[in-house]
Design an enzyme around this catalytic site. Sequence first.
Site, PDB file in Angstrom:
ATOM      1  N   TYR A 150       0.796  -1.232   0.000  1.00 45.11           N
ATOM      2  CA  TYR A 150       0.000   0.000   0.000  1.00 45.11           C
ATOM      3  C   TYR A 150       0.829   1.282   0.000  1.00 45.11           C
ATOM      4  O   TYR A 150       0.263   2.367  -0.093  1.00 45.11           O
ATOM      5  CB  TYR A 150      -0.960  -0.009   1.194  1.00 45.11           C
ATOM      6  CG  TYR A 150      -1.946  -1.158   1.145  1.00 45.11           C
ATOM      7  CD1 TYR A 150      -2.875  -1.257   0.111  1.00 45.11           C
ATOM      8  CD2 TYR A 150      -1.937  -2.165   2.111  1.00 45.11           C
ATOM      9  CE1 TYR A 150      -3.764  -2.317   0.046  1.00 45.11           C
ATOM     10  CE2 TYR A 150      -2.826  -3.231   2.053  1.00 45.11           C
ATOM     11  CZ  TYR A 150      -3.731  -3.303   1.010  1.00 45.11           C
ATOM     12  OH  TYR A 150      -4.618  -4.352   0.942  1.00 45.11           O
ATOM     13  N   HIS A 152      -8.858   1.516  -5.846  1.00 45.89           N
ATOM     14  CA  HIS A 152      -8.030   0.671  -4.983  1.00 45.89           C
ATOM     15  C   HIS A 152      -6.583   1.074  -5.180  1.00 45.89           C
ATOM     16  O   HIS A 152      -6.152   1.358  -6.307  1.00 45.89           O
ATOM     17  CB  HIS A 152      -8.197  -0.810  -5.328  1.00 45.89           C
ATOM     18  CG  HIS A 152      -9.600  -1.261  -5.142  1.00 45.89           C
ATOM     19  ND1 HIS A 152     -10.141  -1.498  -3.908  1.00 45.89           N
ATOM     20  CD2 HIS A 152     -10.601  -1.452  -6.040  1.00 45.89           C
ATOM     21  CE1 HIS A 152     -11.406  -1.839  -4.049  1.00 45.89           C
ATOM     22  NE2 HIS A 152     -11.716  -1.809  -5.328  1.00 45.89           N
TER      23      HIS A 152
HETATM   24  C1  DQA Z   1      -7.801  -2.248  -1.137  1.00 50.33           C
HETATM   25  C2  DQA Z   1      -7.806  -3.701  -1.637  1.00 50.33           C
HETATM   26  C3  DQA Z   1      -8.657  -4.586  -0.739  1.00 50.33           C
HETATM   27  O1  DQA Z   1      -8.632  -5.926  -1.200  1.00 50.33           O
HETATM   28  C4  DQA Z   1      -8.139  -4.567   0.684  1.00 50.33           C
HETATM   29  O2  DQA Z   1      -8.960  -5.323   1.522  1.00 50.33           O
HETATM   30  C5  DQA Z   1      -7.951  -3.180   1.205  1.00 50.33           C
HETATM   31  C6  DQA Z   1      -7.388  -2.169   0.324  1.00 50.33           C
HETATM   32  C7  DQA Z   1      -6.828  -1.374  -1.942  1.00 50.33           C
HETATM   33  O3  DQA Z   1      -6.945  -0.158  -1.862  1.00 50.33           O
HETATM   34  O4  DQA Z   1      -5.934  -1.879  -2.614  1.00 50.33           O
HETATM   35  O5  DQA Z   1      -8.185  -2.915   2.365  1.00 50.33           O
HETATM   36  O6  DQA Z   1      -9.100  -1.718  -1.302  1.00 50.33           O
END
Ligand code: DQA
Length: 149
Positions: free
Chosen positions: A23, A99
Amino acid sequence: MARILVLNGVNLNLLGTREPEIYGPMKLSEMMDNLREQAQGHEVVDIQSNYEGCLVEAIQEAKKDGYDYIILNAGAWTHYSIAIRDAISAVDVPVIEVHLSNIQKRENFRHNSVLSAVVEGQIAGFGLYSYKMALFYIIEKLAQNKIGL
Ligand code: DQA
């Protein structure tokens, strides 16, 4: 000027320390400040919650609160929240799903989004740029609508 609501769901408050190799190193507050700087004078309000009902209520009230668009990262709720999906379907405010990570490249359970069918589009895999792309699209789209393109 447009009003844009950015909703961040469960566990996204942990950005900065949460799996930075996936992330990235930025905190959510830094990301949202950065996004606001790109907003070209449009209003960007962000809400993060770990409570599904908070996001549902924010979506339900978005029209009354005068929002033109929602940028939504529902976190893990993306993959199973019919409640969030139904809230999106119920209101007349367009939603862009974003995402940070490319959910198609990850575990199988992340490949399906129950939200995708009710949002305007999905942008995934570009970190903060996923949000920025959504924001730039919204700004362009609203400007075009205004001048009737
Ligand atoms: C997310 C992807 C999701 O699978 C995960 O549960 C998240 C973050 C992303 O921003 O990549 O919490 O939404």
